[in-house]
Design a protein around this motif. Sequence first.
Motif, PDB file in Angstrom:
ATOM      1  N   THR A 303     118.629  56.867 101.741  1.00 35.47           N
ATOM      2  CA  THR A 303     118.806  56.034 100.327  1.00 35.47           C
ATOM      3  C   THR A 303     119.350  54.517 100.517  1.00 35.47           C
ATOM      4  O   THR A 303     119.211  53.837  99.863  1.00 35.47           O
ATOM      5  CB  THR A 303     119.649  57.041  99.445  1.00 35.47           C
ATOM      6  OG1 THR A 303     119.007  58.394  99.496  1.00 35.47           O
ATOM      7  CG2 THR A 303     120.014  56.435  98.041  1.00 35.47           C
ATOM      8  N   ARG A 306     116.748  52.184 101.460  1.00 34.29           N
ATOM      9  CA  ARG A 306     115.799  51.687 100.327  1.00 34.29           C
ATOM     10  C   ARG A 306     116.519  50.859  99.146  1.00 34.29           C
ATOM     11  O   ARG A 306     116.008  49.846  98.825  1.00 34.29           O
ATOM     12  CB  ARG A 306     115.269  53.088  99.698  1.00 34.29           C
ATOM     13  CG  ARG A 306     114.249  53.757 100.613  1.00 34.29           C
ATOM     14  CD  ARG A 306     113.532  54.918  99.866  1.00 34.29           C
ATOM     15  NE  ARG A 306     114.319  55.968  99.396  1.00 34.29           N
ATOM     16  CZ  ARG A 306     114.450  57.044 100.253  1.00 34.29           C
ATOM     17  NH1 ARG A 306     114.009  57.099 101.440  1.00 34.29           N
ATOM     18  NH2 ARG A 306     115.415  57.976  99.623  1.00 34.29           N
ATOM     19  N   VAL A 307     117.627  51.339  98.726  1.00 32.08           N
ATOM     20  CA  VAL A 307     118.420  50.575  97.863  1.00 32.08           C
ATOM     21  C   VAL A 307     118.705  49.093  98.566  1.00 32.08           C
ATOM     22  O   VAL A 307     118.696  48.173  97.632  1.00 32.08           O
ATOM     23  CB  VAL A 307     119.635  51.380  97.347  1.00 32.08           C
ATOM     24  CG1 VAL A 307     119.076  52.563  96.600  1.00 32.08           C
ATOM     25  CG2 VAL A 307     120.616  51.305  98.512  1.00 32.08           C
ATOM     26  N   VAL A 310     115.744  47.078  98.143  1.00 35.69           N
ATOM     27  CA  VAL A 310     115.585  46.806  96.550  1.00 35.69           C
ATOM     28  C   VAL A 310     116.419  45.627  96.292  1.00 35.69           C
ATOM     29  O   VAL A 310     116.003  44.799  95.376  1.00 35.69           O
ATOM     30  CB  VAL A 310     115.754  47.914  95.546  1.00 35.69           C
ATOM     31  CG1 VAL A 310     115.647  47.620  94.204  1.00 35.69           C
ATOM     32  CG2 VAL A 310     114.815  48.978  95.952  1.00 35.69           C
ATOM     33  N   THR A 329     124.273  49.202  88.535  1.00 40.17           N
ATOM     34  CA  THR A 329     124.108  50.352  87.658  1.00 40.17           C
ATOM     35  C   THR A 329     125.225  50.570  86.852  1.00 40.17           C
ATOM     36  O   THR A 329     125.263  51.152  85.874  1.00 40.17           O
ATOM     37  CB  THR A 329     124.204  51.659  88.589  1.00 40.17           C
ATOM     38  OG1 THR A 329     125.318  51.834  89.431  1.00 40.17           O
ATOM     39  CG2 THR A 329     122.858  51.686  89.654  1.00 40.17           C
ATOM     40  N   GLU A 363     119.264  56.194  93.160  1.00 44.96           N
ATOM     41  CA  GLU A 363     118.142  55.113  93.581  1.00 44.96           C
ATOM     42  C   GLU A 363     117.312  54.599  92.388  1.00 44.96           C
ATOM     43  O   GLU A 363     116.725  53.737  92.385  1.00 44.96           O
ATOM     44  CB  GLU A 363     117.175  55.995  94.771  1.00 44.96           C
ATOM     45  CG  GLU A 363     116.330  54.869  95.344  1.00 44.96           C
ATOM     46  CD  GLU A 363     115.365  55.485  96.554  1.00 44.96           C
ATOM     47  OE1 GLU A 363     114.481  54.914  96.847  1.00 44.96           O
ATOM     48  OE2 GLU A 363     115.912  56.579  97.150  1.00 44.96           O
ATOM     49  N   GLU A 364     117.047  55.795  91.485  1.00 42.87           N
ATOM     50  CA  GLU A 364     116.044  55.562  90.395  1.00 42.87           C
ATOM     51  C   GLU A 364     116.753  54.419  89.452  1.00 42.87           C
ATOM     52  O   GLU A 364     116.155  53.591  89.011  1.00 42.87           O
ATOM     53  CB  GLU A 364     115.912  56.931  89.660  1.00 42.87           C
ATOM     54  CG  GLU A 364     115.146  56.588  88.323  1.00 42.87           C
ATOM     55  CD  GLU A 364     113.570  56.143  88.487  1.00 42.87           C
ATOM     56  OE1 GLU A 364     112.934  55.584  87.774  1.00 42.87           O
ATOM     57  OE2 GLU A 364     113.120  56.446  89.799  1.00 42.87           O
ATOM     58  N   ARG A 367     116.485  50.884  90.805  1.00 46.55           N
ATOM     59  CA  ARG A 367     115.202  50.625  90.631  1.00 46.55           C
ATOM     60  C   ARG A 367     114.948  50.111  89.275  1.00 46.55           C
ATOM     61  O   ARG A 367     113.946  49.305  88.885  1.00 46.55           O
ATOM     62  CB  ARG A 367     114.020  51.704  91.177  1.00 46.55           C
ATOM     63  CG  ARG A 367     114.142  51.790  92.687  1.00 46.55           C
ATOM     64  CD  ARG A 367     113.119  52.806  93.374  1.00 46.55           C
ATOM     65  NE  ARG A 367     113.184  53.119  94.742  1.00 46.55           N
ATOM     66  CZ  ARG A 367     112.637  52.268  95.625  1.00 46.55           C
ATOM     67  NH1 ARG A 367     111.891  51.001  95.154  1.00 46.55           N
ATOM     68  NH2 ARG A 367     112.799  52.540  96.904  1.00 46.55           N
ATOM     69  N   ARG A 368     115.495  50.589  88.259  1.00 45.46           N
ATOM     70  CA  ARG A 368     115.198  50.340  86.831  1.00 45.46           C
ATOM     71  C   ARG A 368     115.774  49.062  86.482  1.00 45.46           C
ATOM     72  O   ARG A 368     116.784  48.686  86.724  1.00 45.46           O
ATOM     73  CB  ARG A 368     115.939  51.517  86.164  1.00 45.46           C
ATOM     74  CG  ARG A 368     115.549  51.673  84.727  1.00 45.46           C
ATOM     75  CD  ARG A 368     116.320  52.390  84.004  1.00 45.46           C
ATOM     76  NE  ARG A 368     116.172  53.737  84.411  1.00 45.46           N
ATOM     77  CZ  ARG A 368     117.116  54.719  84.437  1.00 45.46           C
ATOM     78  NH1 ARG A 368     118.218  54.505  83.933  1.00 45.46           N
ATOM     79  NH2 ARG A 368     116.720  56.112  85.035  1.00 45.46           N
TER      80      ARG A 368
END
Length: 369
Positions: A303, A306-307, A310, A329, A363-364, A367-368
Amino acid sequence: MRAVGALRRRRTGLLVTGVALLAVILTALVAGRSESTTPLDPANPGPDGARAVARVLAERGVEVRAARGADELEQTPAGADTTIVVVGTEQLGPPTIDRMLAHAGAAELVLVEPGPALVSALGLPAETVRVKPEDALDAECGDPLVAGLEVEADVVTTYAGDGCFPAEGGAVLSRPASGMVLWGAAAVLRNGDVLRADNAAVALRLLGARDHLVWYVPDLRDLDGEEGVGLASLLPRWIGPGLLLLLLTVLALAWARGRRLGPLATEPLPVVVRAAETTESLGRLYRRAGDRGHAADVLRAATLDRVARVLRLGSAPAPVVARAVAARTGRPAADVTTLLEPGHLPADDDALITLANDLAALEEEVRRP
């Protein structure tokens, strides 16, 4: 499409055929051309040829006839109004010398750079010396043919006795006998040297004093067997260019064959395992070993990687990524750090599942937009 495929399959053969055809055409052209490559030949346009002097003499009204070999010389008329210039004198043997003298008769004989063997064979007392003059040589003689002129050459041959263009105790131009001239500077006849000093004027006066000029180029094939005949003299003139073209054809064929990929080759490959199967297998191993801490660290590392991509943080450490995620966030930084940083071990399987869900949700959110 079939025609294109057939053409591609046959391109090597077509290439070789084309090169061979070109070789035949060029060989025929070389074999049939009238130009010569023999040094001091009147048909040789190269730097070591003498076509320039021969053409100027012809333009001035002198009839220039080339005789290549003793047979052609004997077929060429020679009288009191004729000058016979002999080049390549090193190729004269006793038989050809006798034939030359018998045919010359009343004609004037000009020998270009005769060596000591030829001078001795002619029964002349003149001694020969090879000289490399540093400057142009003045005539320094009373001969009206060359008086006041000078010649320039890298190397000359001098002959003992009185004459013109003296150097090192001898003379480049010597008249040891009636109707015979020894000339020791072949450079005055060469295309590449004729324009140096008064070389052109000397050449025209030396060879153009009479109405007819016979340019005798001796041939090694006129020699007797005991005198030695070089192998090169027995081969046709086109053999050299022909061999060169053959070599080029072989190289072209090798190049064309070397560019072919050849037939497809099969080889055994290792067993291919899908990434999903690998991940599932690792999960089963962790579950069987009860290693929830290792599984949690793997989930957090994936995680975190990946973040970070991003957020375009590259390989930044976990605290930096955690602060950036919190800012993105709106979550508290402490909660994000607890989720992402390793060291927080889940107590049981339910806690591990909860951690995985929380990481997926985080993570969602990242990405949002």
